[in-house]
Design a protein around this motif. Structure first.
Motif, mmCIF file in Angstrom:
data_model
loop_
_atom_site.group_PDB
_atom_site.id
_atom_site.type_symbol
_atom_site.label_atom_id
_atom_site.label_comp_id
_atom_site.label_asym_id
_atom_site.label_seq_id
_atom_site.Cartn_x
_atom_site.Cartn_y
_atom_site.Cartn_z
ATOM 1 N N ILE A 27 18.599 -23.581 -10.009
ATOM 2 C CA ILE A 27 17.395 -24.417 -10.006
ATOM 3 C C ILE A 27 16.466 -24.000 -8.861
ATOM 4 C CG2 ILE A 27 16.522 -26.775 -9.672
ATOM 5 C CD1 ILE A 27 19.180 -27.723 -11.058
ATOM 6 N N TYR A 28 17.052 -23.753 -7.697
ATOM 7 C CA TYR A 28 16.277 -23.348 -6.529
ATOM 8 C C TYR A 28 15.479 -22.072 -6.819
ATOM 9 C CZ TYR A 28 15.240 -21.892 -1.737
ATOM 10 O OH TYR A 28 14.610 -21.483 -0.589
ATOM 11 N N LYS A 29 16.118 -21.096 -7.470
ATOM 12 C CA LYS A 29 15.432 -19.846 -7.809
ATOM 13 C C LYS A 29 14.246 -20.089 -8.747
ATOM 14 C CE LYS A 29 19.378 -16.801 -7.184
ATOM 15 N NZ LYS A 29 20.456 -16.081 -7.836
ATOM 16 N N ILE A 30 14.431 -20.987 -9.709
ATOM 17 C CA ILE A 30 13.323 -21.314 -10.626
ATOM 18 C C ILE A 30 12.175 -21.958 -9.869
ATOM 19 C CG2 ILE A 30 12.675 -22.856 -12.547
ATOM 20 C CD1 ILE A 30 15.535 -22.290 -13.659
ATOM 21 N N LEU A 31 12.498 -22.865 -8.972
ATOM 22 C CA LEU A 31 11.468 -23.597 -8.226
ATOM 23 C C LEU A 31 10.701 -22.698 -7.267
ATOM 24 C CD1 LEU A 31 13.465 -26.850 -7.381
ATOM 25 C CD2 LEU A 31 11.690 -26.565 -9.113
ATOM 26 N N LYS A 36 26.486 -23.660 -7.988
ATOM 27 C CA LYS A 36 25.879 -22.594 -8.794
ATOM 28 C C LYS A 36 24.587 -23.090 -9.444
ATOM 29 C CE LYS A 36 26.827 -19.409 -12.578
ATOM 30 N NZ LYS A 36 26.607 -19.724 -13.960
ATOM 31 N N SER A 37 24.610 -24.294 -9.997
ATOM 32 C CA SER A 37 23.410 -24.862 -10.626
ATOM 33 C C SER A 37 22.316 -25.139 -9.601
ATOM 34 C CB SER A 37 23.761 -26.158 -11.372
ATOM 35 O OG SER A 37 24.652 -25.896 -12.429
ATOM 36 N N ILE A 38 22.713 -25.589 -8.417
ATOM 37 C CA ILE A 38 21.744 -25.818 -7.333
ATOM 38 C C ILE A 38 20.978 -24.528 -7.055
ATOM 39 C CG2 ILE A 38 21.476 -26.279 -4.847
ATOM 40 C CD1 ILE A 38 23.860 -28.267 -5.155
ATOM 41 N N GLU A 39 21.701 -23.432 -6.947
ATOM 42 C CA GLU A 39 21.055 -22.144 -6.645
ATOM 43 C C GLU A 39 20.186 -21.663 -7.803
ATOM 44 O OE1 GLU A 39 20.892 -20.881 -3.642
ATOM 45 O OE2 GLU A 39 22.168 -22.544 -3.002
ATOM 46 N N ARG A 41 18.717 -27.986 -1.133
ATOM 47 C CA ARG A 41 17.618 -27.007 -1.064
ATOM 48 C C ARG A 41 16.304 -27.769 -1.182
ATOM 49 N NH1 ARG A 41 18.464 -22.113 0.378
ATOM 50 N NH2 ARG A 41 19.299 -20.791 -1.229
ATOM 51 N N VAL A 42 15.386 -27.506 -0.262
ATOM 52 C CA VAL A 42 14.087 -28.174 -0.225
ATOM 53 C C VAL A 42 13.009 -27.154 -0.577
ATOM 54 C CG1 VAL A 42 12.426 -29.420 1.206
ATOM 55 C CG2 VAL A 42 14.890 -29.755 1.564
ATOM 56 N N VAL A 64 16.943 -30.222 -4.318
ATOM 57 C CA VAL A 64 18.069 -30.048 -5.226
ATOM 58 C C VAL A 64 19.343 -30.044 -4.394
ATOM 59 C CG1 VAL A 64 19.062 -28.614 -7.035
ATOM 60 C CG2 VAL A 64 16.612 -28.527 -6.607
ATOM 61 N N GLY A 65 20.293 -30.836 -4.819
ATOM 62 C CA GLY A 65 21.568 -30.889 -4.114
ATOM 63 C C GLY A 65 22.626 -31.508 -4.988
ATOM 64 N N SER A 66 23.758 -31.774 -4.392
ATOM 65 C CA SER A 66 24.897 -32.295 -5.144
ATOM 66 C C SER A 66 24.612 -33.647 -5.783
ATOM 67 C CB SER A 66 26.115 -32.397 -4.221
ATOM 68 O OG SER A 66 25.806 -33.233 -3.114
#
Length: 167
Positions: A161-165, A156-159, A34-35, A52-54
């Motif tokens: 973090i993405y929502k926070i960003l 799940k953590s990627i998503e 996710r960028v 954010v990614g693996s």
């Protein structure tokens, strides 16, 4: 004076074009990443990109310059000018984002700082990592992020973090 103004304007247009091109290149990263561009941080700070990614959480600071970038033992030197404060600035942003993620998710994530040069003409004659900060050219940034596992992050953590960003 008119010539100086025109030269500055041309340089600004070129910088904007290179940054937009860098943004397009970075968005070619694998779909599992996710960028997020222009992430606003406390203390009037901004990250050009957070990815954010693996392989982890990456904070990208985009720099311009067409010639050579070297390392003088203390600073990166671009086009003969030392980039003083660059490392402390990007590390500060990285620490702040780490703190935000810890506060919001109650988990520790390492935010890896990257200085990436936007010009396709740049010649890097510097180590790949200095004081915990990765140094990359535009053409190598995606490969660096996709192929360097800093901290394995599940989907799940990627998503999360993405929502926070995105906020």
């Amino acid at each position: 004076i008119a010539i100086e103004v025109m030269l500055r304007a041309i340089k600004e247009v070129r910088l904007i074009t290179e940054t937009v091109s860098f943004g397009r290149d970075i968005k070619k990263i694998s779909e599992s990443f996710r960028v997020v561009p222009n992430v606003v941080l406390p203390n009037n700070l901004k990250a050009d990109f957070v990815i954010v990614g693996s392989s982890g959480v990456w904070l990208i600071s985009v720099q311009d310059g067409d010639d050579e970038v070297t390392f003088d033992g203390d600073n990166l030197v671009r086009d003969g000018v030392a980039l003083k404060g660059l490392f402390s600035s990007i590390l500060e942003k990285s620490y702040i984002l780490t703190s935000i993620l810890k506060q919001k998710l109650n988990r520790d994530f390492k935010v890896t700082p990257v200085v990436a040069f936007s010009s396709s003409k740049i010649k890097l004659s510097a180590p790949k990592i200095i004081r915990g900060v990765y140094i990359s050219s535009r053409k190598d940034a995606v490969s660096l992020i996709e192929n360097t596992d800093i901290q394995l992050v599940d989907q799940k953590s990627i998503e999360e973090i993405y929502k926070i960003l995105k906020k």
